[in-house]
Design a protein around this motif. Sequence first.
Motif, PDB file in Angstrom:
ATOM      1  N   LYS A 199     -80.707   9.168 -82.173  1.00 47.33           N
ATOM      2  CA  LYS A 199     -79.813   8.034 -82.453  1.00 47.33           C
ATOM      3  C   LYS A 199     -78.623   8.014 -81.501  1.00 47.33           C
ATOM      4  CE  LYS A 199     -77.557   7.954 -86.388  1.00 47.33           C
ATOM      5  NZ  LYS A 199     -77.255   7.756 -87.830  1.00 47.33           N
ATOM      6  N   GLU A 200     -78.020   9.176 -81.255  1.00 50.80           N
ATOM      7  CA  GLU A 200     -76.868   9.222 -80.356  1.00 50.80           C
ATOM      8  C   GLU A 200     -77.275   8.922 -78.921  1.00 50.80           C
ATOM      9  OE1 GLU A 200     -73.404   9.343 -78.446  1.00 50.80           O
ATOM     10  OE2 GLU A 200     -73.776   9.040 -80.589  1.00 50.80           O
ATOM     11  N   GLN A 201     -78.463   9.356 -78.508  1.00 48.72           N
ATOM     12  CA  GLN A 201     -78.949   9.047 -77.163  1.00 48.72           C
ATOM     13  C   GLN A 201     -79.052   7.540 -76.960  1.00 48.72           C
ATOM     14  OE1 GLN A 201     -82.470  11.151 -75.320  1.00 48.72           O
ATOM     15  NE2 GLN A 201     -83.417   9.167 -75.689  1.00 48.72           N
ATOM     16  N   GLU A 202     -79.588   6.842 -77.965  1.00 53.25           N
ATOM     17  CA  GLU A 202     -79.728   5.392 -77.852  1.00 53.25           C
ATOM     18  C   GLU A 202     -78.386   4.689 -78.013  1.00 53.25           C
ATOM     19  OE1 GLU A 202     -82.498   4.001 -76.778  1.00 53.25           O
ATOM     20  OE2 GLU A 202     -83.298   6.041 -76.684  1.00 53.25           O
ATOM     21  N   HIS A 203     -77.513   5.209 -78.874  1.00 51.35           N
ATOM     22  CA  HIS A 203     -76.178   4.626 -78.990  1.00 51.35           C
ATOM     23  C   HIS A 203     -75.416   4.747 -77.668  1.00 51.35           C
ATOM     24  CE1 HIS A 203     -75.814   4.637 -83.652  1.00 51.35           C
ATOM     25  NE2 HIS A 203     -76.011   3.416 -83.194  1.00 51.35           N
ATOM     26  N   ARG A 204     -75.628   5.867 -76.969  1.00 53.58           N
ATOM     27  CA  ARG A 204     -74.975   6.034 -75.667  1.00 53.58           C
ATOM     28  C   ARG A 204     -75.419   4.952 -74.700  1.00 53.58           C
ATOM     29  NH1 ARG A 204     -76.560   7.669 -71.072  1.00 53.58           N
ATOM     30  NH2 ARG A 204     -78.552   8.460 -71.869  1.00 53.58           N
ATOM     31  N   ARG A 205     -76.712   4.653 -74.688  1.00 54.38           N
ATOM     32  CA  ARG A 205     -77.205   3.586 -73.813  1.00 54.38           C
ATOM     33  C   ARG A 205     -76.618   2.234 -74.208  1.00 54.38           C
ATOM     34  NH1 ARG A 205     -82.523   6.348 -74.100  1.00 54.38           N
ATOM     35  NH2 ARG A 205     -82.948   7.247 -72.050  1.00 54.38           N
ATOM     36  N   LEU A 206     -76.520   1.996 -75.503  1.00 54.41           N
ATOM     37  CA  LEU A 206     -75.932   0.732 -75.957  1.00 54.41           C
ATOM     38  C   LEU A 206     -74.478   0.616 -75.511  1.00 54.41           C
ATOM     39  CD1 LEU A 206     -77.404   0.529 -79.578  1.00 54.41           C
ATOM     40  CD2 LEU A 206     -77.990  -0.967 -77.652  1.00 54.41           C
ATOM     41  N   ARG A 207     -73.733   1.711 -75.648  1.00 52.93           N
ATOM     42  CA  ARG A 207     -72.322   1.695 -75.242  1.00 52.93           C
ATOM     43  C   ARG A 207     -72.176   1.517 -73.738  1.00 52.93           C
ATOM     44  NH1 ARG A 207     -72.086   6.141 -78.874  1.00 52.93           N
ATOM     45  NH2 ARG A 207     -72.090   7.597 -77.114  1.00 52.93           N
ATOM     46  N   GLN A 208     -73.075   2.129 -72.976  1.00 53.70           N
ATOM     47  CA  GLN A 208     -72.920   2.160 -71.524  1.00 53.70           C
ATOM     48  C   GLN A 208     -73.463   0.914 -70.839  1.00 53.70           C
ATOM     49  OE1 GLN A 208     -74.166   5.870 -69.876  1.00 53.70           O
ATOM     50  NE2 GLN A 208     -73.685   5.317 -67.759  1.00 53.70           N
ATOM     51  N   TYR A 209     -74.569   0.366 -71.365  1.00 52.57           N
ATOM     52  CA  TYR A 209     -75.254  -0.693 -70.626  1.00 52.57           C
ATOM     53  C   TYR A 209     -75.380  -2.029 -71.366  1.00 52.57           C
ATOM     54  CZ  TYR A 209     -76.766   3.330 -67.855  1.00 52.57           C
ATOM     55  OH  TYR A 209     -76.795   4.466 -67.077  1.00 52.57           O
ATOM     56  N   HIS A 210     -75.027  -2.073 -72.644  1.00 51.53           N
ATOM     57  CA  HIS A 210     -75.313  -3.285 -73.413  1.00 51.53           C
ATOM     58  C   HIS A 210     -74.091  -3.812 -74.159  1.00 51.53           C
ATOM     59  CE1 HIS A 210     -79.634  -2.945 -72.638  1.00 51.53           C
ATOM     60  NE2 HIS A 210     -79.484  -1.652 -72.816  1.00 51.53           N
ATOM     61  N   ARG A 211     -72.929  -3.650 -73.575  1.00 54.83           N
ATOM     62  CA  ARG A 211     -71.703  -4.165 -74.185  1.00 54.83           C
ATOM     63  C   ARG A 211     -71.715  -5.702 -74.183  1.00 54.83           C
ATOM     64  NH1 ARG A 211     -67.457  -0.612 -76.339  1.00 54.83           N
ATOM     65  NH2 ARG A 211     -67.918   1.448 -75.511  1.00 54.83           N
ATOM     66  N   LEU A 212     -71.186  -6.266 -75.243  1.00 51.60           N
ATOM     67  CA  LEU A 212     -71.037  -7.711 -75.380  1.00 51.60           C
ATOM     68  C   LEU A 212     -69.594  -8.057 -75.031  1.00 51.60           C
ATOM     69  CD1 LEU A 212     -72.065 -10.507 -76.332  1.00 51.60           C
ATOM     70  CD2 LEU A 212     -71.519  -9.786 -78.678  1.00 51.60           C
ATOM     71  N   LEU A 213     -69.408  -8.750 -73.917  1.00 49.68           N
ATOM     72  CA  LEU A 213     -68.072  -8.975 -73.375  1.00 49.68           C
ATOM     73  C   LEU A 213     -67.509 -10.344 -73.778  1.00 49.68           C
ATOM     74  CD1 LEU A 213     -68.613  -7.529 -69.784  1.00 49.68           C
ATOM     75  CD2 LEU A 213     -67.640  -6.367 -71.780  1.00 49.68           C
ATOM     76  N   PHE A 214     -66.198 -10.451 -73.698  1.00 48.68           N
ATOM     77  CA  PHE A 214     -65.503 -11.711 -73.973  1.00 48.68           C
ATOM     78  C   PHE A 214     -64.221 -11.729 -73.153  1.00 48.68           C
ATOM     79  CE2 PHE A 214     -64.707  -8.512 -77.207  1.00 48.68           C
ATOM     80  CZ  PHE A 214     -63.318  -8.369 -77.165  1.00 48.68           C
ATOM     81  N   ASP A 215     -63.689 -12.919 -72.934  1.00 51.04           N
ATOM     82  CA  ASP A 215     -62.439 -13.087 -72.204  1.00 51.04           C
ATOM     83  C   ASP A 215     -61.290 -13.330 -73.184  1.00 51.04           C
ATOM     84  OD1 ASP A 215     -63.712 -12.880 -69.706  1.00 51.04           O
ATOM     85  OD2 ASP A 215     -64.239 -15.012 -69.746  1.00 51.04           O
ATOM     86  N   GLU A 216     -60.098 -13.251 -72.664  1.00 49.75           N
ATOM     87  CA  GLU A 216     -58.915 -13.499 -73.489  1.00 49.75           C
ATOM     88  C   GLU A 216     -58.954 -14.888 -74.118  1.00 49.75           C
ATOM     89  OE1 GLU A 216     -54.426 -14.707 -72.529  1.00 49.75           O
ATOM     90  OE2 GLU A 216     -55.066 -12.883 -71.508  1.00 49.75           O
ATOM     91  N   THR A 217     -59.460 -15.862 -73.372  1.00 51.14           N
ATOM     92  CA  THR A 217     -59.503 -17.238 -73.888  1.00 51.14           C
ATOM     93  C   THR A 217     -60.521 -17.414 -75.013  1.00 51.14           C
ATOM     94  OG1 THR A 217     -61.041 -17.801 -72.096  1.00 51.14           O
ATOM     95  CG2 THR A 217     -58.698 -18.276 -71.735  1.00 51.14           C
ATOM     96  N   ASP A 218     -61.453 -16.463 -75.157  1.00 45.97           N
ATOM     97  CA  ASP A 218     -62.435 -16.540 -76.239  1.00 45.97           C
ATOM     98  C   ASP A 218     -61.841 -16.069 -77.569  1.00 45.97           C
ATOM     99  OD1 ASP A 218     -64.573 -17.330 -74.505  1.00 45.97           O
ATOM    100  OD2 ASP A 218     -64.744 -15.242 -73.851  1.00 45.97           O
ATOM    101  N   ILE A 219     -60.734 -15.341 -77.508  1.00 51.56           N
ATOM    102  CA  ILE A 219     -60.124 -14.761 -78.708  1.00 51.56           C
ATOM    103  C   ILE A 219     -59.213 -15.789 -79.372  1.00 51.56           C
ATOM    104  CG2 ILE A 219     -58.687 -12.902 -79.626  1.00 51.56           C
ATOM    105  CD1 ILE A 219     -59.407 -11.305 -77.069  1.00 51.56           C
ATOM    106  N   LYS A 220     -59.397 -15.994 -80.668  1.00 46.44           N
ATOM    107  CA  LYS A 220     -58.514 -16.874 -81.431  1.00 46.44           C
ATOM    108  C   LYS A 220     -57.549 -16.088 -82.308  1.00 46.44           C
ATOM    109  CE  LYS A 220     -59.958 -20.762 -83.097  1.00 46.44           C
ATOM    110  NZ  LYS A 220     -60.696 -21.781 -83.865  1.00 46.44           N
TER     111      LYS A 220
END
Length: 274
Positions: free
Chosen positions: A209-230
Amino acid sequence: MALSARTLFHYTEEQGFLIDALQNGFAPRYCLEDFSYAYPPNPPGSVEIALAMKCFCDIRLSQTQEHTAMYGEYVIGLTKEWAIRNEITPVLYFHETSLNPNLYIHVQTTLSEIVMGMLGKSMEEMASTDLRSLPYIPSALSNCIGIMHKMKYYMKQIDGYMLRGGERMHKYFYDEKEWRYTPQTNRESPEENARPELFIEEFRDEVIKEQEHRRLRQYHRLLFDETDIKYLIVPSAEKEIEFKQALRDQVTRFGNIDNLIQKVRNFEDIRNDH
């Protein structure tokens, strides 16, 4: 008044988790889901699979007391336009006699029977066969099977059991008004591809589980910009002061931190206003 918020919210229990999301983007995590409906005649709760996901909701802030009690009072609110751009999708809720899971089972069974006929394999043999290793399966059929498999990621019973704090508890999921993000795992490098799902035995194996969580943290982040934040919301006026200082000290990826600080509110004020 609209029944749903115009904003999509993500709730968490700790300030540090919210700061990490602001600095690095959302990291999907594996969550257990009940898929017994997809494999009849298994009883409810007997087939659990952990999906890589990040969950949001569009419950109005005036109606969130039960939700914050369950998931925490550190909240980020983002525009639904951002959500739609990133393929974040409302889940499709169903009950035991709903048409949608029965249609899913019918199509899945039909596709399996077609493939079994082509390969001359039994259902038991099919369960241990990786269709991707069989180049003579028509690509259209293989794609169809993949689409059906992915569809179940966005289906959820109206109620059932969930794991929270190591305890199983009953929850009426329909009240959560969930929108769900599942990462695309089609990168060229196998090392970068986190698995979209883990079987229950793998989920319980902390190393896997931690091995796969590491991949999610490193390669699959969901990004947003300041203007997307309300909104950025914290539990209290006291925590608001602490959180604003943490923004100044720890969040560096946005141009003007003062613009972000202006979006901070606290639940004490929100509930007093409503």
